[in-house]
Design an enzyme around this catalytic site. Sequence first.
Site, short mmCIF file in Angstrom:
data_model
loop_
_atom_site.label_atom_id
_atom_site.label_comp_id
_atom_site.label_asym_id
_atom_site.label_seq_id
_atom_site.Cartn_x
_atom_site.Cartn_y
_atom_site.Cartn_z
N HIS A 55 -53.09 32.40 -3.70
CA HIS A 55 -53.88 33.23 -2.77
C HIS A 55 -53.51 32.94 -1.44
O HIS A 55 -53.61 33.87 -0.69
CB HIS A 55 -55.29 32.90 -3.15
N TYR A 94 -52.49 35.37 2.60
CA TYR A 94 -52.72 35.15 4.28
C TYR A 94 -51.46 34.81 4.94
O TYR A 94 -51.42 35.45 6.15
CB TYR A 94 -53.76 33.94 4.32
N HIS A 97 -57.04 46.72 -5.70
CA HIS A 97 -57.17 45.80 -4.42
C HIS A 97 -55.98 45.27 -3.69
O HIS A 97 -56.03 45.55 -2.32
CB HIS A 97 -58.13 44.79 -5.06
N PHE A 98 -55.10 45.06 -4.24
CA PHE A 98 -54.03 44.22 -3.50
C PHE A 98 -52.94 45.64 -2.87
O PHE A 98 -52.27 45.09 -2.07
CB PHE A 98 -53.53 43.17 -3.99
N HIS A 99 -53.11 46.51 -3.43
CA HIS A 99 -52.50 47.65 -3.00
C HIS A 99 -52.93 48.05 -1.59
O HIS A 99 -52.23 48.76 -0.72
CB HIS A 99 -52.01 48.89 -3.75
N ARG A 157 -54.96 46.01 -16.50
CA ARG A 157 -53.78 46.00 -15.53
C ARG A 157 -52.44 45.54 -16.34
O ARG A 157 -52.62 45.00 -17.35
CB ARG A 157 -53.86 45.05 -14.14
N ARG A 158 -51.29 45.31 -15.75
CA ARG A 158 -50.14 44.79 -16.62
C ARG A 158 -49.85 45.46 -17.69
O ARG A 158 -49.41 44.75 -18.55
CB ARG A 158 -50.31 43.25 -16.58
#
Lengths: 423, 188, 569
Positions: free
Chosen positions: C231, C235, C382-384, C445-446
């Site tokens: 995680h 950042y 989300h992370f895209h 996912r995956r």
Amino acid sequence: MTRLDNNNTTLSRRGVLRAAAGSATALAAGAAATGTAAAQDYGGWFTGDAKGGAVGNYDGTTVDQTGQDEVTVEVGVNANGGSFGFGPAAVRVDPGTTVNFEWVSNTHNVVVEDQPEGADWSGDEEINNEGYSYSHTFETEGIYKYYCDPHLSMGMKGAVVVGGSGDGGGGGSDAPTVEADYGDWFTSDADGGAAGNFDGSTADRTGQDEVTVEVGTNANGGSFGFGPPAVRVSPGTTVNFEWVSNTHNVVVQNQPSDADWSGDEEINNEGYSYSHTFDTPGVYTYYCNPHLTAGMKGAIVVGAAPGGSGGDGGGGTGQRAFAGSTLWKSVFAGGVALAMLAPILASYYRNRTPAGGSGGAGSETTDEITEADEFEPETEIGHDEYDPVGTLALVAIYFLILVGMWAFTYFVEFLGNGPTIVG
Amino acid sequence: MTDTDHEADGDDVTRRWLIRVLVGLGFGIPIAIEGATLVGLVESWLFGDGEGDDDAASTATTTSEPTTAVGDDLLPTTDRAETLTEATVYARDDGWRFDLAVDVENSGDRPYELRLGTVTTQDGSRVEGGASTGRLAAGESATLSASYDLPDGETPATMAVVGVESVEGGGERLFRRDVRFGNIPVQG
Amino acid sequence: MTFVDKFPEEAKLVRWHFGVGFVALALGGLFGLVQSLYRTGYFRDALPIDAAQYYTVLTGHGVLLALVFTTFLICGFFVWAITRSLDRPLAHQRVAWAGFFAMLVGTTLAAITILNGFAPELPFGSADVLYTFYAPLQAHPAFYVGAALLVVGSWVVGAEYFLTYREWRADNPGERIPLQTFMVLATFVMWYLSSFGVAVEVVVFLIPWSLGWISQVDPLLTRTLFWYFGHPVVYFWLLPAYLAWYTILPKLAGGKLFSDPLARVVFVLFVLLSTPVGFHHQYTDPGIAEGFKFIAMTNTFMLLLPSLLTAFTVVASLEHGARQRGATGYFGWLRALPWGKPSFSAMALAGLVFAAGGFSGMINAGMNINYLIHNTIWVPGHFHLTVGTAFALTMMGVSYWLVPQITGKQLQHKTIAAAQPFVWVIGMTLMSNAMHRGGLAGLPRRTAKPLFRGEGAAPFDPVVGSIAEMQLQIAVGGTLLFVALAMFLVVMTGTWLSRSGVGQLSVNGTIPAPLSGPADSPRILDNLKVWAGIAVVLVIIAYGLPLYSMVADGILSPGAGLLAPLLGL
């Protein structure tokens, strides 16, 4: 004609596609020859127009069982959205044949709908469960229609045709010919991945009593192949499946309607073996459940090949010869192309007139690179004069959206569904 | 539009229009998509699951018929109690097994029989099998247990259940239902 | 005076970092296109991969973009930020080059093992272990060595920043640290603290395991170590984007940073709270007490604070720019911003998309509500938005502005460049919106073929739209993203190949002083030692007991006890 060359991991996907495309035309040419029984008219009995539902497991073919003294019809096979079918739905027998109805699931019966004049079949209207069986000998020629009362609406209907022409083009009974037609089974259009070790060819092992298929050979990016993936054997041949790596099984995907191969669904490891004798001619397809996605699929063709054995898919080996080095060739070609392109591009960009050109000295190269002029604000706003009301408005809107979405997700999505893992 | 572009020639005007169109699309399409999503969400919340649910294949656990768990009645439509008292999947080395037990109490006034049929797994496999209480006289009770050998890694989703009530005069009245299980615990 | 004229050596270092990053971006982006088409079933047969190789593509996409592209861009960008803000050359250039080459070697090793999934004739073995490379999936040792070299290389480059800062401090005692330098150092304090976890995972467990020296590892322990890093790494991607939004974006808008102290507070909060949050990726993992998951959740939600502060500060700085351009009104000022300038529009749009990503991130972080979307395609959705847009698009904007300065060459294809950020955002909206909705419907996912089972889309229960429509949106969105990526690379290639010193650049490297300067803030903000110390304490609180219990349970074989392996039990 052995094609048991398991070095297929070097085979590029593109090579497989080429080989498959080559053989696809061969397969298509012979595909029309399948189908073993004559069309028979049942007066709409198997459609939804008659009473009860349409019969999903009747595909227009009447299974030809003429020439046999005893014939089995399974009651409650998987069909019509449950265990609501007769297997086979329509069967042709000779006069005097005894048909054994065998219950393979629960709460079924056999009710006669229609039979030829003079026939005396009364069916078996008692509802019975798996394991029960009942038989009747059919003497009078003609069409017998019957159904299962509890599941009539599902389409659990059947027919027995006694006598009549049995030669629907099934070919000589001693030497049935079967086309090696796998449909799209070895491609990724079917369930699971494409079988990379299937190059379009079917290994011909006809005329042998025992044939070995290795389970878990090197293929499909690991030990995920059957070797050979497709094999042709004569009827009555025993196929030994030998496990050469771990955690595989053999699950039947499709087989001729009257075949009884159940596969070996237990997952076993290297050293294990299992065998089955294939009597019924036709095409059997199977897979390994844990590695289906990897493309661990196989097929067995029982019966002689039409027009000479093993003639199909001949292009396979030739394609493979250079497939292994395709990667390097394309890398090399790409590198050469790039090396040639780079100077062209470079000279193009070097001679390009600079855009804008304001202030710059045309195409002359200067020693010192000049930046754009600094931005001159129309009105200089200092710290104390600046009041970010627009920001406040935007932040407030964002905050409201967040609160609204959060409340919506929490109360509607979450409370509505309940947690799935704990609680 | 850079800081240095002062003169507004033809190219510059085209470019300015291009940027306007792009800004319009770049903000318009996302706002349209997200707005449509939000409206859809609110709609399905307000008018949910009624006629709006057009795909008949909606098999989600939340929207279709209620699930049955241990302690529930298998055939609520009968006036007999058929209570699921135990339902467990045992994951053993020699295969996965689904064991269940049902307490049947024939509280009606006619003979009654409960039959358990095929189990369908979450993955869609069908597992044949079954059990029957046999004919229970009025007031009689029985505990019916059944066991199904599941394909490895699969858990039961539905089970066909038939209640057979004997009607005077030799007939039978059938109560049929596909019981949909809730989460059934898997034990090692 | 342009950066390349003033610091030619440093400009060369930045160029090399960016160059490698762009190559990784090109390859990873191509994999992304293949992935989105294969997964959704569009042109699946025409694609040169099968279902098993989908995971090779997935690994390549993740590793090349999320680990390689990001790390190279960040390290290069920070070289510029340190040099520019301290206004002095690097202290020991060789250290930075050594780090760069370690990262390059590591990347090459990892890339070869990943490409092995397509071409087994390549050296080493395969590594289809996804970019979340924890047990039980096992890769060839070369992959783990490569990953370790990438991380360690970034540490070495980071050491260079601290060495340069130390020299500057010796020459300028008592001065406030320049804002960009402060941000760089704070980011790397956080990075050292968090990437230590993945280094332990890889070096102590995965490399010996893949070499066969130890027969097994504890999956929970290695997962925990991975997410200890997994995680905070987001950042590590985000903070450089923040650096750009705080220091470059206001200038591009024609204004000044609203508040320097607020920016420092934000970075301090990230130093403190970035690391003790990893358990929120493991809400469904057994063997971790609920209480520690709860601590991770509260820490994660506290991280909302600096992000909301950032939203306020950056938007206020943009508004300042717009008002200096003469704009008025509550919303009218938005029209006055230079949307036609690609460096501005890319960064501003990235910030806007990040605001949306923040919402789905809150859902991810909620301990209960996480179960709704855990391991569904919601998470990539989300992370895209975050790494895939907030970071990637910001770095594209940075490149439009910085590459001319580090090469001395004019930006080429300005029209393509101006259009590119908008194409990216449209593609990303289509893809990410559909992914979020698919996740709510339970789409995993995956997975190469999410509709693999015979029932097709039937087991999924979309609230809005249908699965088929979502698949189409994902495919179209992925394609648009690839088009936008190609546009960016065309602009970069053209710029790179053009001649330097021809005409005036279209960018200006001056960064105006903030409206409210550092003098207004307490000096303790600059004391990174204090913040690092507190951060370590917070990490010990969050991770001490759970890690101890995992280790005490048997480092390699859970349940065996701590000393069992040593006693040969």
